[in-house]
Motif scaffolding. Structure first.
Motif, mmCIF file in Angstrom:
data_model
loop_
_atom_site.group_PDB
_atom_site.id
_atom_site.type_symbol
_atom_site.label_atom_id
_atom_site.label_comp_id
_atom_site.label_asym_id
_atom_site.label_seq_id
_atom_site.Cartn_x
_atom_site.Cartn_y
_atom_site.Cartn_z
ATOM 1 N N ASN A 90 57.065 0.079 -6.780
ATOM 2 C CA ASN A 90 56.301 0.885 -7.744
ATOM 3 C C ASN A 90 54.821 0.509 -7.786
ATOM 4 O O ASN A 90 54.101 0.881 -8.722
ATOM 5 N N CYS A 91 54.362 -0.206 -6.766
ATOM 6 C CA CYS A 91 52.966 -0.658 -6.772
ATOM 7 C C CYS A 91 51.975 0.495 -6.631
ATOM 8 O O CYS A 91 50.779 0.315 -6.883
ATOM 9 N N VAL A 92 52.442 1.673 -6.268
ATOM 10 C CA VAL A 92 51.565 2.842 -6.174
ATOM 11 C C VAL A 92 50.895 3.137 -7.515
ATOM 12 O O VAL A 92 49.801 3.716 -7.554
ATOM 13 N N HIS A 93 51.534 2.722 -8.614
ATOM 14 C CA HIS A 93 50.967 2.979 -9.942
ATOM 15 C C HIS A 93 49.653 2.224 -10.180
ATOM 16 O O HIS A 93 48.908 2.551 -11.104
ATOM 17 N N PHE A 94 49.386 1.221 -9.345
ATOM 18 C CA PHE A 94 48.217 0.371 -9.589
ATOM 19 C C PHE A 94 47.013 0.750 -8.736
ATOM 20 O O PHE A 94 46.084 -0.036 -8.566
ATOM 21 N N ALA A 95 47.032 1.972 -8.234
ATOM 22 C CA ALA A 95 45.834 2.517 -7.597
ATOM 23 C C ALA A 95 44.686 2.470 -8.597
ATOM 24 O O ALA A 95 44.878 2.671 -9.804
ATOM 25 N N ASN A 96 43.506 2.157 -8.123
ATOM 26 C CA ASN A 96 42.275 2.068 -8.934
ATOM 27 C C ASN A 96 42.201 0.815 -9.803
ATOM 28 O O ASN A 96 41.296 0.692 -10.624
ATOM 29 N N SER A 97 43.129 -0.123 -9.632
ATOM 30 C CA SER A 97 43.115 -1.305 -10.497
ATOM 31 C C SER A 97 42.458 -2.515 -9.845
ATOM 32 O O SER A 97 42.369 -2.615 -8.621
ATOM 33 N N PHE A 98 41.997 -3.417 -10.701
ATOM 34 C CA PHE A 98 41.728 -4.799 -10.325
ATOM 35 C C PHE A 98 42.940 -5.572 -10.821
ATOM 36 O O PHE A 98 43.185 -5.669 -12.023
ATOM 37 N N PHE A 99 43.738 -6.100 -9.909
ATOM 38 C CA PHE A 99 45.019 -6.737 -10.221
ATOM 39 C C PHE A 99 44.825 -8.245 -10.164
ATOM 40 O O PHE A 99 44.556 -8.806 -9.097
ATOM 41 N N TYR A 100 44.968 -8.907 -11.311
ATOM 42 C CA TYR A 100 44.700 -10.342 -11.443
ATOM 43 C C TYR A 100 45.940 -11.013 -12.004
ATOM 44 O O TYR A 100 46.351 -10.718 -13.127
ATOM 45 N N SER A 101 46.562 -11.890 -11.227
ATOM 46 C CA SER A 101 47.803 -12.506 -11.689
ATOM 47 C C SER A 101 47.908 -13.955 -11.249
ATOM 48 O O SER A 101 47.468 -14.323 -10.162
ATOM 49 N N THR A 102 48.547 -14.760 -12.104
ATOM 50 C CA THR A 102 48.786 -16.159 -11.790
ATOM 51 C C THR A 102 50.213 -16.388 -11.301
ATOM 52 O O THR A 102 50.651 -17.528 -11.174
ATOM 53 N N ALA A 103 50.952 -15.321 -11.023
ATOM 54 C CA ALA A 103 52.337 -15.436 -10.570
ATOM 55 C C ALA A 103 52.412 -16.040 -9.167
ATOM 56 O O ALA A 103 51.593 -15.728 -8.303
ATOM 57 N N CYS A 104 53.417 -16.855 -8.946
ATOM 58 C CA CYS A 104 53.625 -17.459 -7.632
ATOM 59 C C CYS A 104 53.918 -16.397 -6.569
ATOM 60 O O CYS A 104 54.537 -15.370 -6.852
ATOM 61 N N LEU A 105 53.468 -16.650 -5.363
ATOM 62 C CA LEU A 105 53.937 -15.993 -4.139
ATOM 63 C C LEU A 105 53.531 -14.540 -3.927
ATOM 64 O O LEU A 105 53.635 -14.017 -2.818
ATOM 65 N N ILE A 106 53.069 -13.836 -4.949
ATOM 66 C CA ILE A 106 52.871 -12.389 -4.811
ATOM 67 C C ILE A 106 51.745 -12.022 -3.853
ATOM 68 O O ILE A 106 51.643 -10.878 -3.417
ATOM 69 N N GLY A 107 50.913 -13.006 -3.508
ATOM 70 C CA GLY A 107 49.874 -12.749 -2.518
ATOM 71 C C GLY A 107 50.417 -12.475 -1.134
ATOM 72 O O GLY A 107 49.703 -11.969 -0.264
ATOM 73 N N ARG A 108 51.693 -12.799 -0.903
ATOM 74 C CA ARG A 108 52.278 -12.617 0.424
ATOM 75 C C ARG A 108 52.563 -11.148 0.741
ATOM 76 O O ARG A 108 52.107 -10.617 1.758
ATOM 77 N N LYS A 109 53.371 -10.496 -0.084
ATOM 78 C CA LYS A 109 53.788 -9.117 0.210
ATOM 79 C C LYS A 109 53.319 -8.105 -0.832
ATOM 80 O O LYS A 109 52.929 -6.988 -0.484
ATOM 81 N N LEU A 110 53.387 -8.470 -2.111
ATOM 82 C CA LEU A 110 52.981 -7.512 -3.140
ATOM 83 C C LEU A 110 51.499 -7.175 -3.024
ATOM 84 O O LEU A 110 51.121 -5.998 -3.087
ATOM 85 N N ALA A 111 50.661 -8.180 -2.857
ATOM 86 C CA ALA A 111 49.217 -7.938 -2.811
ATOM 87 C C ALA A 111 48.812 -6.993 -1.678
ATOM 88 O O ALA A 111 48.088 -6.013 -1.921
ATOM 89 N N PRO A 112 49.249 -7.222 -0.432
ATOM 90 C CA PRO A 112 48.894 -6.267 0.625
ATOM 91 C C PRO A 112 49.415 -4.860 0.346
ATOM 92 O O PRO A 112 48.741 -3.876 0.656
#
Length: 214
Positions: A90-112
């Motif tokens: 459901n990451c399509v909902h975050f178009a136009n966002s600046f997404f800032y998170s301290t959650a572990c690991l999400i830089g691997r697959k969610l971020a791209p």
């Protein structure tokens, strides 16, 4: 002025207090920066679910907005209440966002995946991270480090890239100071590991004015 959403898993058994303290820290900061805030929408644990996200975030994404998350993470999503409420599905909902998170690991697959679906910029972690929250002084340092880039971005003319690099430098200063004072080696190692896990993707030239909605 900026539309801002803050998701935080305050009811989490292990880190709920820390997540809530991070949220309180940034909410207090935003209260002092009212001139920058168009709307502020907190999403505590009971609302951290797919249904809530799928209903409410699309109302914001025709315009730029800031999404902040203090929750657990896995490589492809933010976790709360035993499931993922933001994921590659459901990451399509975050178009136009600046997404800032301290959650572990999400830089691997969610971020791209976020960037591919139109998210403007991402700052977060691509490895497991650890905080010390029993000691109030150590806890405050981790909160300051976690929120540093966001605060700098919001209160200066800094680009995302400048705020991100300054965040890493802030970690380094805290590490150097802890070593100088002979602090617990576990504390300094956690700070170092967290710093080295930071990633920034997307438009690194973005400034806070690029999120303004008039």
């Amino acid at each position: 002025m900026i539309n801002i959403v803050i998701a935080f898993d305050n009811q989490n058994a292990s880190l709920g207090r820390y997540f809530e303290d991070c949220q309180k820290d940034i909410a207090t900061f935003l209260e002092e920066q009212k001139h920058l805030v168009k709307s502020l929408s907190p999403i505590p644990s009971p609302q951290c679910n797919v249904a809530y996200i799928d209903l409410n975030i699309p109302q914001l994404n025709p315009n730029p907005f800031l999404f902040i998350a203090y929750t657990h993470g896995i490589d492809n999503g933010l976790r709360c209440n035993g499931g993922s409420f933001v994921s590659t599905d459901n990451c399509v909902h975050f178009a136009n966002s600046f997404f800032y998170s301290t959650a572990c690991l999400i830089g691997r697959k969610l971020a791209p995946a976020l960037i591919e679906k139109g998210c403007r910029t991402f700052i977060g972690f691509n490895e497991e991270t650890t905080v010390i929250f029993e000691d109030p002084t150590y806890r405050q340092t981790f909160i300051e480090c976690d929120n540093f880039a966001l605060k700098m971005f919001m209160t200066s003319d800094a680009s995302i890239e400048h705020a991100f690099e300054s965040m890493k430098n802030y970690y380094t200063c805290k590490i150097d100071r802890a070593i100088e004072l002979g602090e617990d080696i576990v504390y300094t190692s956690f700070l170092r590991e967290n710093r080295d896990a930071l990633v920034c993707l997307g438009d690194k030239n973005m400034k806070k004015e690029d999120l303004f909605v008039h």
